[in-house]
Design a protein around this motif. Structure first.
Motif, PDB file in Angstrom:
ATOM      1  N   GLN A 287      41.864  31.535  22.655  1.00 52.68           N
ATOM      2  CA  GLN A 287      42.302  30.287  22.218  1.00 52.68           C
ATOM      3  C   GLN A 287      43.029  29.429  22.991  1.00 52.68           C
ATOM      4  O   GLN A 287      42.707  27.976  23.309  1.00 52.68           O
ATOM      5  N   LEU A 288      43.806  30.116  23.799  1.00 51.10           N
ATOM      6  CA  LEU A 288      44.551  29.130  24.813  1.00 51.10           C
ATOM      7  C   LEU A 288      43.706  28.809  25.960  1.00 51.10           C
ATOM      8  O   LEU A 288      43.661  27.751  26.643  1.00 51.10           O
ATOM      9  N   VAL A 289      42.726  29.788  26.337  1.00 48.81           N
ATOM     10  CA  VAL A 289      41.709  29.415  27.459  1.00 48.81           C
ATOM     11  C   VAL A 289      40.919  28.296  27.139  1.00 48.81           C
ATOM     12  O   VAL A 289      40.595  27.337  27.885  1.00 48.81           O
ATOM     13  N   ASP A 290      40.562  28.269  25.943  1.00 43.27           N
ATOM     14  CA  ASP A 290      39.709  26.991  25.401  1.00 43.27           C
ATOM     15  C   ASP A 290      40.399  25.913  25.470  1.00 43.27           C
ATOM     16  O   ASP A 290      39.995  24.551  25.769  1.00 43.27           O
ATOM     17  N   VAL A 291      41.821  25.703  25.223  1.00 44.56           N
ATOM     18  CA  VAL A 291      42.734  24.560  25.478  1.00 44.56           C
ATOM     19  C   VAL A 291      42.635  24.025  26.789  1.00 44.56           C
ATOM     20  O   VAL A 291      42.459  22.869  27.030  1.00 44.56           O
ATOM     21  N   ALA A 292      42.640  25.209  27.617  1.00 43.43           N
ATOM     22  CA  ALA A 292      42.732  24.747  29.159  1.00 43.43           C
ATOM     23  C   ALA A 292      41.520  24.087  29.520  1.00 43.43           C
ATOM     24  O   ALA A 292      41.386  23.280  30.398  1.00 43.43           O
ATOM     25  N   CYS A 293      40.041  24.821  28.980  1.00 41.03           N
ATOM     26  CA  CYS A 293      38.965  24.446  29.686  1.00 41.03           C
ATOM     27  C   CYS A 293      38.693  22.977  28.967  1.00 41.03           C
ATOM     28  O   CYS A 293      38.120  22.298  29.666  1.00 41.03           O
ATOM     29  N   LEU A 354      37.370  31.809  33.863  1.00 39.52           N
ATOM     30  CA  LEU A 354      37.264  30.625  32.924  1.00 39.52           C
ATOM     31  C   LEU A 354      38.170  29.423  33.564  1.00 39.52           C
ATOM     32  O   LEU A 354      37.458  28.360  33.997  1.00 39.52           O
ATOM     33  N   ILE A 355      39.421  29.577  33.606  1.00 42.31           N
ATOM     34  CA  ILE A 355      40.102  28.529  34.024  1.00 42.31           C
ATOM     35  C   ILE A 355      39.899  28.091  35.395  1.00 42.31           C
ATOM     36  O   ILE A 355      39.961  27.019  36.082  1.00 42.31           O
ATOM     37  N   ARG A 356      39.787  29.235  36.460  1.00 41.49           N
ATOM     38  CA  ARG A 356      39.656  29.101  37.545  1.00 41.49           C
ATOM     39  C   ARG A 356      38.347  28.177  38.057  1.00 41.49           C
ATOM     40  O   ARG A 356      38.204  27.373  39.036  1.00 41.49           O
ATOM     41  N   ARG A 357      37.405  28.595  37.369  1.00 33.80           N
ATOM     42  CA  ARG A 357      36.013  27.950  37.586  1.00 33.80           C
ATOM     43  C   ARG A 357      36.079  26.238  37.145  1.00 33.80           C
ATOM     44  O   ARG A 357      35.464  25.436  37.793  1.00 33.80           O
ATOM     45  N   ALA A 366      45.339  25.698  40.183  1.00 36.21           N
ATOM     46  CA  ALA A 366      45.539  26.801  40.793  1.00 36.21           C
ATOM     47  C   ALA A 366      47.078  27.368  41.091  1.00 36.21           C
ATOM     48  O   ALA A 366      47.249  28.804  40.948  1.00 36.21           O
ATOM     49  N   ARG A 367      48.084  26.656  41.359  1.00 30.54           N
ATOM     50  CA  ARG A 367      49.386  27.008  41.462  1.00 30.54           C
ATOM     51  C   ARG A 367      49.709  27.677  39.964  1.00 30.54           C
ATOM     52  O   ARG A 367      50.550  28.614  40.206  1.00 30.54           O
ATOM     53  N   ALA A 368      49.527  27.059  39.053  1.00 27.12           N
ATOM     54  CA  ALA A 368      49.841  27.603  37.810  1.00 27.12           C
ATOM     55  C   ALA A 368      49.162  28.746  37.594  1.00 27.12           C
ATOM     56  O   ALA A 368      50.088  29.955  37.174  1.00 27.12           O
ATOM     57  N   LEU A 369      47.927  29.290  38.013  1.00 27.50           N
ATOM     58  CA  LEU A 369      47.557  30.589  37.589  1.00 27.50           C
ATOM     59  C   LEU A 369      48.046  31.559  38.809  1.00 27.50           C
ATOM     60  O   LEU A 369      48.209  32.635  38.313  1.00 27.50           O
ATOM     61  N   LEU A 370      48.526  31.124  40.037  1.00 28.12           N
ATOM     62  CA  LEU A 370      49.172  31.913  40.933  1.00 28.12           C
ATOM     63  C   LEU A 370      50.598  32.328  40.463  1.00 28.12           C
ATOM     64  O   LEU A 370      50.929  33.410  40.579  1.00 28.12           O
ATOM     65  N   ARG A 371      51.151  31.450  39.701  1.00 26.16           N
ATOM     66  CA  ARG A 371      52.614  31.546  39.138  1.00 26.16           C
ATOM     67  C   ARG A 371      52.191  32.747  38.068  1.00 26.16           C
ATOM     68  O   ARG A 371      53.267  33.301  37.993  1.00 26.16           O
ATOM     69  N   LEU A 372      51.348  32.621  37.150  1.00 26.56           N
ATOM     70  CA  LEU A 372      51.348  33.551  36.251  1.00 26.56           C
ATOM     71  C   LEU A 372      50.997  34.970  36.940  1.00 26.56           C
ATOM     72  O   LEU A 372      51.466  35.964  36.346  1.00 26.56           O
ATOM     73  N   LEU A 373      50.070  35.070  37.904  1.00 25.05           N
ATOM     74  CA  LEU A 373      49.965  36.158  38.543  1.00 25.05           C
ATOM     75  C   LEU A 373      51.168  36.787  39.345  1.00 25.05           C
ATOM     76  O   LEU A 373      51.536  38.161  39.050  1.00 25.05           O
ATOM     77  N   GLY A 374      51.999  35.971  39.794  1.00 17.78           N
ATOM     78  CA  GLY A 374      53.310  36.356  40.381  1.00 17.78           C
ATOM     79  C   GLY A 374      54.126  36.902  39.229  1.00 17.78           C
ATOM     80  O   GLY A 374      54.867  37.937  39.660  1.00 17.78           O
ATOM     81  N   ASN A 375      54.399  36.340  38.052  1.00 18.09           N
ATOM     82  CA  ASN A 375      55.024  36.800  36.910  1.00 18.09           C
ATOM     83  C   ASN A 375      54.546  38.043  36.680  1.00 18.09           C
ATOM     84  O   ASN A 375      55.300  39.128  36.168  1.00 18.09           O
ATOM     85  N   CYS A 376      53.366  38.410  36.644  1.00 18.95           N
ATOM     86  CA  CYS A 376      52.910  39.712  36.255  1.00 18.95           C
ATOM     87  C   CYS A 376      53.142  40.857  37.106  1.00 18.95           C
ATOM     88  O   CYS A 376      53.199  41.847  36.507  1.00 18.95           O
ATOM     89  N   ALA A 377      52.909  40.294  38.369  1.00 17.49           N
ATOM     90  CA  ALA A 377      52.957  41.428  39.419  1.00 17.49           C
ATOM     91  C   ALA A 377      54.638  41.910  39.490  1.00 17.49           C
ATOM     92  O   ALA A 377      55.067  43.003  39.903  1.00 17.49           O
ATOM     93  N   ALA A 399      40.370  31.389  47.542  1.00 16.42           N
ATOM     94  CA  ALA A 399      39.244  31.133  48.001  1.00 16.42           C
ATOM     95  C   ALA A 399      38.166  29.842  47.416  1.00 16.42           C
ATOM     96  O   ALA A 399      37.887  29.317  48.157  1.00 16.42           O
ATOM     97  N   ASP A 400      38.292  29.962  46.055  1.00 12.03           N
ATOM     98  CA  ASP A 400      37.730  28.828  45.239  1.00 12.03           C
ATOM     99  C   ASP A 400      38.890  27.555  45.536  1.00 12.03           C
ATOM    100  O   ASP A 400      38.001  26.370  45.803  1.00 12.03           O
ATOM    101  N   ALA A 401      40.012  27.547  45.659  1.00 10.02           N
ATOM    102  CA  ALA A 401      40.751  26.200  45.983  1.00 10.02           C
ATOM    103  C   ALA A 401      40.387  25.623  47.455  1.00 10.02           C
ATOM    104  O   ALA A 401      40.068  24.509  47.842  1.00 10.02           O
TER     105      ALA A 401
END
Length: 578
Positions: A287-293, A354-357, A366-377, A399-401
C-alpha cells in the motif's frame, strides 16, 4: 477456528454489520423506554402534545434521511479520491475505519428509532389518543443532538482521513501491528520437498489470507508426515494447482493419501478473494509502495509524497529487521508443517525495486531509500544475509541514480548517503583480509574482523567499467595502476579517504584489497592492478613483516607476469596474486 477468524475479518471490513446491529439496538431501546410511564411534570418527559410529538418524530426522520445521504455521498468522494490519487488498495482501510462505521450506525439508529416511534405515538387502534410515551420521545431528541454532533465529527474526521499523511500513518500502524503479533516467525532451516512428495491441489482460487499451523499439525502428526505449503501468505493460488506437498520420511513406505489432508488443509489455510493484513505484512508495504509510485508518476509528479512514503516504510522495515523471518516450521513428534515466508531480502527487493525504478531520476527519492537502508543496517544486528541484501540494494540504487541523473552535482548527497550505508553495513560485517605467508596470518590473528567501506565513483570515468568497489577500511591510500603487455605499469589514480566517510576515487574496479596484495580487475580495454598502502603510522611495521613477499614480487619475470594479467583479462573476473 479459521471460520471464526474469517467471520471476524469480514465483520471488521463490512460497512453494513454495525449499522444493522445499531438498528436492532435502537428498536429495543425504544420498546424499553415506551414501557416506562412518566408524568408530564417529570423533567425527563416530553412537554408537548401528541401532535407535537408526531411532528417532532417526522422532522427527525426526514433530517436523518438527508444526513445519511450526505454522509454516503462524502464517503464515495473520499473513496474515489483515495483510489485514484493514492492506491485502490486503500479502500479497504476506509471501510474498516471504525469512526466511519460508528457515525453511520448512529444516524441509522436515530432514523429507525424515530420511524418506529411514529407507529404508536399519538395513535391507538387507529384513533387519536392523548396518552403517548413521553420518555421515548425525549430519547429521540437526545439521539437527534447526538447525531448532529457526530455529523460535525465526521466532517472533521473525513477531511483528516483523506490527507496523505493520515493515510500513510494508518497503514504504518496497521502493518506494525501485524509484524508484532500476526506474522509467522521464521524458525530453523525448513526441510526441502523430496522427489517422492505427493502434491495436494487447491479446491478454491484466491489469495492465501491466513495459515494456522496449529490446525494442520494434529492431522500431520497422526499420519507421521511432513507438509509444506507452496504459496506464501498473500500470494494467489488457482483451483486445481498444487497447494501443498506431503511426504514421509522415507520413500520406501507407502505414499500418503492426499484426500486425507484435503479437508484439514481447507480448515488450516484460508483462501479469500482479497488480501488481508492478518498475517501479510507485505500487503501493508504494498500500500505504501503504491502511494510512492503514484506520486512519482508523470500524471501526479509529486516526489515529496514518495519521500514521505519511504519514511513510513523505514519504520516498518526497521521493525522487520528485528524479527526472525523466513519459513515457519512447526513440529509435533514426526509431523512437520512448513509455511514458506518472505525473508528480509525479499521484502527489501520488492519495496526498493518498484520505487527505485520509478524514481531513479530523482535524487531526493534515492536519498530517502538510502536512508531507509542505513536505518535497517543499524538495527539488523550481525545477520550477514540481511546486511548483504542492504548493501546490494544500496549499490543498485546508486548505479541507477548515476545512470539517470545528468548532473554530477545532484549526486553528491546521494553518494554521501550511500557511503554512510556501506559504513553501517561494514560496522559489524567480517572483513576480507587476504595476504600470504606469516604477514597475512599475523594480520588475521591480530585484527580478526575488519570494516569494509565503499568506494564511490566520481564521474566521468574513462579508465574502467562501473564495477562494485570495496576496500578494507583503515588504509591511507590505494593506488590504481594499469598493466601493459610489456609488464610496465603506470599510475592511473589514487583512492583517498573521504572526510564524510568512505573513499573518493576516479576509477571503479577493485575488490577487497589487503596490504601487500595485488589484484587484477578487468577494465574496459585493459587490466588494472590495484595495490593497497597501509596507514602511515603502521607502514614501517607492515613493511618489515613482509620483505619476502615484496622481494618475490619485485623479482617476478615481467613476461610471465604480463601473461598472467592477460589471462585474467580473458577470464573477465577478479583474481588475486601475491
Amino acid at each position: 477456528m479459521v471460520g471464526r477468524d474469517a467471520l471476524r475479518e469480514y465483520v471488521r471490513g463490512a460497512l453494513w454489520v454495525l449499522p444493522a446491529l445499531s438498528v436492532l439496538a435502537a428498536l429495543a431501546a425504544g420498546a424499553v423506554l415506551s414501557s416506562i410511564s412518566v408524568g408530564p411534570r417529570s423533567p425527563l418527559a416530553f412537554q408537548g402534545t401528541p401532535d407535537d410529538a408526531r411532528t417532532l418524530l417526522l422532522g427527525i426522520t426526514g433530517t436523518m434521511i438527508t444526513i445519511i445521504a450526505l454522509l454516503l455521498g462524502l464517503a464515495v468522494v473520499a473513496l474515489q479520491l483515495s483510489s485514484t490519487q493514492f492506491s485502490p488498495r486503500l479502500l479497504r482501510n476506509f471501510l474498516r475505519d471504525r469512526p466511519n462505521q460508528v457515525v453511520l450506525s448512529a444516524f441509522v439508529a436515530t432514523f429507525a428509532y424515530s420511524a418506529a416511534g411514529l407507529y404508536d405515538v399519538g395513535v391507538s387502534g387507529g384513533n387519536r389518543t392523548e396518552a403517548f410515551p413521553r420518555l421515548a420521545v425525549s430519547g429521540a431528541i437526545v439521539l437527534l443532538f447526538a447525531s448532529l454532533g457526530l455529523l460535525v465529527f465526521f466532517a472533521d474526521h473525513l477531511l483528516h482521513s483523506i490527507q496523505v499523511d493520515a493515510i500513510m500513518e494508518t497503514v504504518q500502524r496497521n502493518t506494525l501491528a501485524v509484524i508484532q503479533d500476526g506474522l509467522l516467525t521464521g524458525g530453523p532451516k525448513a526441510p526441502e520437498v523430496p522427489a517422492w512428495a505427493v502434491p495436494v491441489t487447491s479446491r478454491r482460487s484466491g489469495y492465501v489470507q491466513a495459515v494456522l499451523p496449529g490446525t494442520l499439525l494434529p492431522q500431520v502428526a497422526r499420519h507421521g508426515v511432513s507438509v509444506r505449503l507452496r504459496p506464501r501468505v498473500g500470494e494467489h493460488i488457482v483451483a486445481g494447482t498444487t497447494l501443498a506437498w506431503i511426504w514421509r520420511a522415507s520413500a520406501d513406505g507407502p505414499a500418503p493419501d492426499p484426500r486425507a489432508f484435503t479437508q484439514v488443509l481447507d480448515k488450516g489455510v484460508r483462501i479469500g478473494f482479497e488480501r488481508t493484513l492478518e498475517q501479510d505484512a507485505a500487503f501493508g508495504i504494498r500500500q505504501l509502495v503504491d502511494v510512492a509510485c503514484k506520486a512519482l508518476s508523470p500524471a501526479v509528479n509529486d516526489p515529496y509524497t514518495a519521500v514521505q512514503a519511504v519514511d513510513h516504510l523505514s519504520v516498518i522495515f526497521c521493525a522487520l529487521a528485528r524479527q526472525p523471518l523466513g519459513a515457519h516450521v512447526a513440529r509435533d513428534g514426526q509431523g512437520v508443517v512448513v509455511v514458506p515466508a518472505r525473508r528480509f531480502g525479499d521484502y527489501l527487493a520488492v519495496m526498493c525495486g518498484l520505487i527505485r525504478r520509478y524514481g531513479a531520476s530523482e535524487p531526493t527519492v534515492a536519498r530517502a531509500l538510502l536512508r531507509l537502508l542505513g536505518n535497517c543496517a543499524s538495527v539488523c544486528g550481525d545477520d550477514p544475509e540481511r546486511r548483504a541484501a542492504i548493501a546490494e540494494q544500496a549499490r543498485i540504487i546508486v548505479a541507477d541514480a548515476d545512470r539517470e541523473v545528468a548532473q554530477p552535482a545532484d549526486l553528491v548527497l546521494v553518494h554521501a548517503e550511500a557511503d554512510s550505508v556501506f559504513q553501517a553495513v561494514a560496522r559489524r560485517q567480517p572483513g576480507v583480509l587476504r595476504g600470504g605467508g606469516a604477514a597475512g596470518q599475523a594480520r588475521r590473528g591480530q585484527q580478526g574482523r575488519r570494516d569494509v567501506a565503499s568506494v564511490r565513483r566520481l564521474r566521468p570515468v574513462k579508465t574502467a567499467d562501473a564495477l562494485p568497489v570495496r576496500v578494507v577500511a583503515g588504509y591511507s591510500h590505494v593506488r590504481i595502476q594499469r598493466a601493459y603487455g610489456s609488464g610496465s605499469r603506470q599510475v592511473a589514480g589514487t583512492l583517498h579517504p573521504d572526510p564524510r566517510g568512505g573513499w573518493r576515487a576516479s576509477v571503479a574496479a577493485a575488490e577487497a584489497v589487503g596490504v601487500g596484495d595485488s589484484w587484477h580487475c578487468r577494465g574496459r580495454d585493459h587490466d588494472q592492478v590495484v595495490q593497497a598502502g597501509p596507514p602511515a603510522a603502521g607502514r614501517g611495521a607492515q613493511a618489515a613483516a613482509r620483505p619476502a613477499a615484496r622481494g618475490a614480487d619485485a623479482a617476478a619475470d615481467p613476461g610471465r607476469r604480463a601473461g598472467r594479467v592477460g589471462q585474467e583479462h580473458r577470464r573477465g573476473r577478479l583474481a588475486g596474486s601475491r
